[in-house]
Design an enzyme around this catalytic site. Structure first.
Site, mmCIF file in Angstrom:
data_model
loop_
_atom_site.group_PDB
_atom_site.id
_atom_site.type_symbol
_atom_site.label_atom_id
_atom_site.label_comp_id
_atom_site.label_asym_id
_atom_site.label_seq_id
_atom_site.Cartn_x
_atom_site.Cartn_y
_atom_site.Cartn_z
ATOM 1 N N ASP A 290 0.746 -1.100 0.026
ATOM 2 C CA ASP A 290 0.025 -0.005 0.091
ATOM 3 C C ASP A 290 0.698 1.155 -0.110
ATOM 4 O OD1 ASP A 290 -2.032 1.844 0.518
ATOM 5 O OD2 ASP A 290 -3.230 0.265 1.252
ATOM 6 N N HIS A 324 1.397 2.137 -3.416
ATOM 7 C CA HIS A 324 0.360 2.999 -3.998
ATOM 8 C C HIS A 324 0.714 4.361 -3.939
ATOM 9 C CE1 HIS A 324 -3.182 -0.056 -3.014
ATOM 10 N NE2 HIS A 324 -2.127 -0.546 -3.694
#
Length: 478
Positions: A290, A324
């Site tokens: 993430d 991300h």
């Protein structure tokens, strides 16, 4: 070649070159301690030394530059093997490790020698150093039934409720983490060893957003209300959720770590300082599932204590890859963020460089101000700068007209504010989607964005959107 000390413990030290190079040094160098070669052909701006003697003065030399440093005092040393730890990767070593920590006097060092120690969560205490030697691995138990639950709140003697369990900015019951510290001071976690939470062999990633078993997922390292915390050298990997999570902490140093989780693992952010004051993240290498770094300050919520600003953060000489976002602010950001400086960082194959996620409802205290990005290189970052005040999150009101309306609404105690942002001396190669995307509220526009000496080079390579649907939204809005 000048350099400065950035972390000293009783048995280790970290140093940073005094240059303007981005993460990697343009010239390789050798490191001498007391005229003995200990590192050869080092190519990063940050390096660490381990297995030093406590309370001892050393001379360190790189090329013609020499300086001295002294390791910290140590009262005694304990070895987990003396407390019954086996380290074979099968025997449950939780009680042995906890016994060593509990027995340690102030300013003691607990040595974890080479071996694989299969453990459930252990709880740190103040004034200790945990030294994971090279080849040592703390391997997480795969059964969540062996993980204690940390309640959302403690009730103090005066009736005040203090939240000690947290999930995405809200007080919640959470499973304890392999290394958990609550109300601790003067704690160091150092060494060349590994904290492997072993999530890939458990069911943590199968139930990412539910209270399966009565609580939310643990982290890799969780420190709540800590002061003077140092985490240096170690690797943290395969975590159930965030890798390193300091919350309500003061004076935190996260130095020369390697943080790694599978790119498809859910919510495995690298390092998420939340409502902290004084955080240095220096020389850290990220490859996670993430965001690499997500800075937060809680979510406005009934029953929650007044949100606390996350402030005075320095991020330097870090390598962020395959996350991300390289550095993300929000979206749980009701306390605001102030005084963030990011420099000499290398962003590679992340979806965004800087990303700000906020929305109506985060509150009037949700002020993000004095953010500076300077001397950054990005390669294959889909969109280097993204600021979105209409962020679509999982909150119950995400579909409400108040959140999504593009009309100019009245400013009230629910309205967030974005202040001054400076981006300078930055090069971004192989941009895939948009060089910059700034989306403010009509009633509260972004106050100031300064872009100075910034170069964007767009690639013609085809971009394949991942599981994050924000890219289709962003393309449509651009």
């Amino acid at each position: 070649m000048k350099f400065n000390e950035i972390f000293i413990s009783s048995r280790s030290a970290s140093f940073e070159l005094d240059n303007n190079d981005i993460y990697y040094s343009k010239e390789k160098y050798d490191v001498y301690i007391d005229d003995k070669l200990i590192k050869k052909d080092v190519n990063t701006n940050v390096f660490s030394i381990f297995n030093l003697t406590p309370n001892t003065k050393y001379q360190i030399q790189i090329n013609d530059f020499v300086k001295t440093f002294k390791t910290s005092f140590e009262s005694t040393v304990l070895n987990v093997k003396d407390f019954g730890a086996v380290g074979d990767g099968k025997t449950d070593d939780t009680y042995a490790l906890q016994a060593a920590i509990s027995s340690a006097p102030d300013y003691a060092t607990i040595i974890i020698p080479k071996g694989t120690y299969y453990i459930s969560p252990v709880f740190l205490k103040s004034n200790i150093t945990l030294d994971l030697k090279k080849g040592a691995t703390l391997l997480g138990n795969v059964d969540r039934k062996n993980y204690p639950i940390i309640p959302a709140y403690l009730t103090m003697h005066d009736g005040e409720r203090v939240d000690i369990g947290s999930w995405e900015g809200v007080p919640q019951d959470i499973f304890a983490t392999i290394l958990t510290g609550i109300f601790v001071e003067n704690v160091n976690i150092i060494g060349e060893g590994v904290v492997d939470a072993n999530a890939q062999n458990s069911d943590w990633w199968k139930y990412p957003l539910t209270k399966e078993g009565g609580a939310y997922r643990p982290r890799g390292i969780y420190i709540n209300r800590g002061k003077n915390i140092g985490i240096q050298g170690i690797s943290v990997k395969n975590t159930p959720s965030w890798n390193v999570h300091p919350i309500y902490c003061e004076d935190v140093k996260i130095i020369d770590l390697y943080l790694e989780s599978d790119k498809n693992s859910p919510n495995t952010d690298g390092c998420n300082p939340e409502s902290c004051n004084g955080v240095d993240i220096i020389g850290v290498n990220f490859s996670v599932g993430d965001d690499c770094i997500a800075i937060k300050s809680g979510k406005k919520h009934e029953g929650m204590n007044k949100p606390i600003v996350c402030q005075n953060l320095n991020i330097r000489n870090c390598h962020m890859a395959y996350g991300h976002g390289a550095i993300v602010l929000g979206s749980e950001i009701s306390g605001g963020i102030k005084n963030l400086n990011v420099t000499q960082c290398y962003f590679e194959h992340t979806d965004r460089g800087l990303r700000i996620k906020t929305r109506r409802g985060r509150g009037r205290e949700s002020v993000i101000d004095n953010v500076v990005f300077d001397n950054i290189y990005m390669d294959h970052v889909l969109s280097p700068f993204t600021i979105n005040m209409f962020y679509n999150c999982v909150d119950p009101d995400k579909h409400s007209e108040y959140v999504w309306s593009k009309e100019k609404l009245p400013i009230d105690d629910r309205t967030p504010f974005l202040g001054n942002f400076t981006f300078k001396n930055i090069k971004a190669d192989n941009v895939h989607v948009a060089s910059a995307f700034f989306y403010g509220l009509p009633e509260e526009p972004i106050k100031s964005v300064t872009i100075e000496n910034v170069e964007f080079n767009v690639t013609t390579e085809e971009t394949t959107p991942g599981k994050d649907s924000q890219w289709s939204i962003l393309n449509a809005q651009i």
